[in-house]
Design a protein around this motif. Sequence first.
Motif, PDB file in Angstrom:
ATOM      1  N   TYR A 115       8.681 -11.281   0.504  1.00 28.97           N
ATOM      2  CA  TYR A 115       8.451  -9.966  -0.173  1.00 28.97           C
ATOM      3  C   TYR A 115       7.545  -9.034   0.255  1.00 28.97           C
ATOM      4  N   GLU A 116       6.392  -9.718   0.602  1.00 34.62           N
ATOM      5  CA  GLU A 116       5.616  -8.612   0.981  1.00 34.62           C
ATOM      6  C   GLU A 116       5.635  -8.022   2.214  1.00 34.62           C
ATOM      7  N   ALA A 117       6.232  -8.732   3.291  1.00 30.97           N
ATOM      8  CA  ALA A 117       6.559  -8.346   4.533  1.00 30.97           C
ATOM      9  C   ALA A 117       7.785  -7.101   4.317  1.00 30.97           C
ATOM     10  N   ALA A 118       8.696  -7.363   3.219  1.00 32.59           N
ATOM     11  CA  ALA A 118       9.689  -6.444   3.014  1.00 32.59           C
ATOM     12  C   ALA A 118       8.912  -4.990   2.608  1.00 32.59           C
ATOM     13  N   GLN A 119       8.068  -5.146   1.501  1.00 33.29           N
ATOM     14  CA  GLN A 119       7.552  -4.380   1.132  1.00 33.29           C
ATOM     15  C   GLN A 119       6.696  -3.303   1.966  1.00 33.29           C
ATOM     16  N   ARG A 120       6.074  -3.857   2.903  1.00 31.83           N
ATOM     17  CA  ARG A 120       5.193  -3.128   4.031  1.00 31.83           C
ATOM     18  C   ARG A 120       6.366  -2.563   4.828  1.00 31.83           C
ATOM     19  N   LEU A 121       7.366  -2.993   5.020  1.00 34.16           N
ATOM     20  CA  LEU A 121       8.524  -2.376   5.977  1.00 34.16           C
ATOM     21  C   LEU A 121       9.016  -1.104   5.166  1.00 34.16           C
ATOM     22  N   ALA A 122       9.162  -1.332   3.841  1.00 31.20           N
ATOM     23  CA  ALA A 122       9.752  -0.403   2.981  1.00 31.20           C
ATOM     24  C   ALA A 122       8.823   0.794   3.100  1.00 31.20           C
ATOM     25  N   ARG A 123       7.402   0.344   2.986  1.00 31.08           N
ATOM     26  CA  ARG A 123       6.548   1.542   2.877  1.00 31.08           C
ATOM     27  C   ARG A 123       6.487   2.544   4.121  1.00 31.08           C
ATOM     28  N   MET A 124       6.724   1.732   5.111  1.00 27.92           N
ATOM     29  CA  MET A 124       6.705   2.609   6.433  1.00 27.92           C
ATOM     30  C   MET A 124       7.944   3.462   6.375  1.00 27.92           C
ATOM     31  N   ALA A 161       8.495   6.598  -5.507  1.00 25.08           N
ATOM     32  CA  ALA A 161       8.046   5.982  -3.978  1.00 25.08           C
ATOM     33  C   ALA A 161       7.203   4.624  -4.316  1.00 25.08           C
ATOM     34  N   ILE A 162       7.236   3.729  -3.304  1.00 22.74           N
ATOM     35  CA  ILE A 162       6.239   2.792  -3.469  1.00 22.74           C
ATOM     36  C   ILE A 162       4.970   2.839  -3.180  1.00 22.74           C
ATOM     37  N   PRO A 163       4.057   2.495  -4.096  1.00 24.11           N
ATOM     38  CA  PRO A 163       2.839   3.198  -3.901  1.00 24.11           C
ATOM     39  C   PRO A 163       2.246   2.416  -2.709  1.00 24.11           C
ATOM     40  N   LYS A 164       1.038   3.024  -2.295  1.00 23.76           N
ATOM     41  CA  LYS A 164       0.382   2.579  -1.050  1.00 23.76           C
ATOM     42  C   LYS A 164      -0.068   1.310  -1.180  1.00 23.76           C
ATOM     43  N   LYS A 165      -0.593   1.118  -2.239  1.00 25.42           N
ATOM     44  CA  LYS A 165      -1.195  -0.381  -2.639  1.00 25.42           C
ATOM     45  C   LYS A 165      -0.529  -0.872  -3.788  1.00 25.42           C
ATOM     46  N   SER A 166       0.111  -2.241  -3.542  1.00 20.89           N
ATOM     47  CA  SER A 166       0.664  -2.979  -4.606  1.00 20.89           C
ATOM     48  C   SER A 166      -0.253  -3.479  -5.403  1.00 20.89           C
ATOM     49  N   PHE A 167       0.118  -4.102  -6.611  1.00 19.75           N
ATOM     50  CA  PHE A 167      -0.677  -4.529  -7.860  1.00 19.75           C
ATOM     51  C   PHE A 167      -1.558  -5.974  -7.128  1.00 19.75           C
ATOM     52  N   ARG A 168      -0.598  -6.576  -6.145  1.00 21.46           N
ATOM     53  CA  ARG A 168      -0.960  -7.866  -5.542  1.00 21.46           C
ATOM     54  C   ARG A 168      -2.270  -7.428  -4.597  1.00 21.46           C
ATOM     55  N   ASP A 169      -1.806  -6.229  -3.751  1.00 21.19           N
ATOM     56  CA  ASP A 169      -3.023  -5.983  -2.916  1.00 21.19           C
ATOM     57  C   ASP A 169      -4.371  -5.589  -3.529  1.00 21.19           C
ATOM     58  N   TRP A 170      -4.237  -4.727  -4.535  1.00 21.71           N
ATOM     59  CA  TRP A 170      -5.243  -4.504  -5.252  1.00 21.71           C
ATOM     60  C   TRP A 170      -6.126  -5.677  -6.091  1.00 21.71           C
ATOM     61  N   TRP A 171      -5.370  -6.880  -6.341  1.00 22.98           N
ATOM     62  CA  TRP A 171      -5.939  -7.752  -6.935  1.00 22.98           C
ATOM     63  C   TRP A 171      -6.583  -8.549  -5.847  1.00 22.98           C
ATOM     64  N   LYS A 172      -5.967  -8.687  -4.729  1.00 24.11           N
ATOM     65  CA  LYS A 172      -6.750  -9.423  -3.632  1.00 24.11           C
ATOM     66  C   LYS A 172      -8.096  -8.488  -3.253  1.00 24.11           C
ATOM     67  N   SER A 173      -7.764  -7.114  -3.195  1.00 20.35           N
ATOM     68  CA  SER A 173      -8.836  -6.311  -2.673  1.00 20.35           C
ATOM     69  C   SER A 173     -10.114  -6.546  -3.681  1.00 20.35           C
ATOM     70  N   GLU A 174      -9.675  -6.822  -4.662  1.00 19.84           N
ATOM     71  CA  GLU A 174     -10.897  -7.060  -5.967  1.00 19.84           C
ATOM     72  C   GLU A 174     -11.718  -8.399  -5.825  1.00 19.84           C
ATOM     73  N   GLY A 175     -11.087  -9.277  -4.825  1.00 21.54           N
ATOM     74  CA  GLY A 175     -11.574 -10.409  -4.544  1.00 21.54           C
ATOM     75  C   GLY A 175     -11.389 -11.487  -5.534  1.00 21.54           C
ATOM     76  N   ARG A 176     -10.104 -11.478  -6.515  1.00 21.10           N
ATOM     77  CA  ARG A 176      -9.848 -12.170  -7.485  1.00 21.10           C
ATOM     78  C   ARG A 176      -8.698 -13.271  -7.164  1.00 21.10           C
ATOM     79  N   ALA A 177      -8.079 -12.927  -6.097  1.00 17.05           N
ATOM     80  CA  ALA A 177      -6.979 -13.990  -5.893  1.00 17.05           C
ATOM     81  C   ALA A 177      -7.363 -15.518  -5.502  1.00 17.05           C
TER      82      ALA A 177
END
Lengths: 215, 481
Positions: free
Chosen positions: B427-436, B465-481
């Motif tokens: 799913y995440e791979a597809a998201q990255r592809l779509a974002r490009m 449009a699909i946002p630059k950062k998904s909720f999951r990316d943000w969650w990870k970047s906050e170090g909470r994953a």
Amino acid sequence: MSTEAREEILGRIREALAVEVLDPAASYARIARKYRTSEGLSAEACIEHFLDRLRDYDTEIFHAANEGEIAATVTQAMQHAGERSLLVAKELSAAWIPAGADVRRDEGLSTAQIEGVDAVLTACEIAVASTGTIFLVHDGAQGRRVLTLLPDHHVCVVRRSQVVGTVPEAIRALGARLGHAVTTISGPSATSDIEMTRIRGVHGPRRLTVILCAE
Amino acid sequence: MSVRVGKTAAARAFPVAAKEALGNAQLRRNVHHATDVIRNKRALRVEEMPDWQQLRDTASAIKQHTLAHLDHYLEEFSRNCERAGGQVHWARDADEANAIAVKIIRGFAEDGAQEVIKVKTMTSDEVQMNVALEAAGITPIETDLADMIVQLGHDEPSHIVVPALHKNRVEIRDIFRREMNLPELTEQPEELSAAARRYLRERFLRTKIGISGANFLVAETGAVCVVESEGNGRMCVTLPDMLITLVGIEKVIPKSQDLEVFLQLLPRSATGERMNPYNSLWTGVTAGDGPREFHVILLDNGRTKLLEDELERETLQCIRCGACLNACPVYRETGGLAYGSIYSGPIGAILSPQLQSLEHSRSLPYASTLCGACYEVCPVKIDIPEVLIHLRGRLVREEQKTLGGKLGMENLAMQAAAKSFLSARRYEAAQRLARMGQKLFERGGELRNLPGLAGGWTKFRDLRAIPKKSFRDWWKSEGRA
């Protein structure tokens, strides 16, 4: 008559319902009926309700204090439109018929004879206040169906004691009478087929008069 | 056996017909006006009923119960109707129903002369009985005002309850002027209805054969109930010497007492009246009162197939009030003719394709926004949106069975989407592809003019449009994953 079609349709139904083997009567009895069967109104309020609904559907209302006043009230209702001839069922009480009216008793009148009469006078079986509906069960003083269909003015005597509050009360009181020919009447014939404008009087009687008899 | 519903086999797909209807400003004004009036009246009359939901619950329960024991109740009705002097016929499909009617009429009329008066019956339009009668040299005379307008105007019904609602008074006047030869007629509704009265009166009195539909069949007594307003129904079931009633097998109810539920729900839902002017109830034949010969034709025409699936079966609960049409945001814009079926609107969108095993009316399950307004107003609680989704599923599964469908873009895209939803990594791979990929089409955070299949969406709707950062990316970047 093709019994083949009948058997095939019933067969298709049974096949489709393969799992349903319950007893219909028991399952019917379990149907929940939580709707109102009465509006809990006083007799007085119930009559007011009835009259209000009748007016709402352009029904003319006359009052008779007792049986003896009905004939004179019928005369009044007919004078309104200068009507002369009056159709009644054979069994209708002679006391209700105005003296001097051109009376046609239905003893097997033809459709053409009925068509030519100005007004028809009948009794009713029961009436519903909440919807302003009169139930005719077509025998005795209520006449066969065609009597109240062709004349342009239907005058119906409703006794106060015949008015019930709701549709369920009427249906339950009628019981097995619903296996006869029944017509329910709520106001004169009407249509809303042209731009949803309610127009009174299409094919049935264009005028409906209720004589409410107090006793 | 051939199940036929009106002229659906020749109908255009809904989107094509709808597009044309949307271009007709007069039609849209007429439909808006009529549906607004009924909706408002209905709302008023439903509001004054504190037990409306309880009535709906019971009505739905009665219908479900009856359908689950349909064979039992049909046999009971048939027995009681015949005991009272009626004759019951069973028709597997449209052609059989028409053949039975023609045979009865030919057997009855001594001189072969042939006119019948008809009170509004959608079922007869379903089997196209008028076409069959005319082919047999019998002239059907429609007596409901709206049906007259449709018949004289060589038109099709566009609403279950108010079939000519797509015509305004001026259009009706023009039809009457032409067909009744009344050049002086004005467009006053009172004058138009008076013209109909004069036109039909003599026909009512001289015609020996009547044809009706039925709103309810009462199993317990064998009684038939017709609900109407104008009095033309009373004429048709009372004056002729012989009466034929054509009715779908789903119209049976167990007991007279059940009328106390339906006679409260139907008029308020259909026309916004506390009670319609006339209900006629009769059982078989009555000596000296009404027709001396009475026939009932019980019609299957695809109905039994709907019994198998419990969700599809709900469709057969319908009492033809038309409330769902008036409430539907799609019907209100297109009117009924765009559906290509005499059963239009939400109920038509589920009934027409199902009766015909999805062979025709295949675009109708998509003629809805699934907003649920139809379910909310339905007096017998048919979950129309649920059935619509179910039918869309059936159509897709059917489509997937064909090679063209299997290799079609939509199927491939959906299969790919299904696969990518199966694992978070994919799913995440597809998201990255779509974002490009979306960069080419993005403007101000919106996607426009997407190519291929997705273009069908962006042509009429905004797509973020699909946002630059998904909720999951943000969650990870906050170090909470």
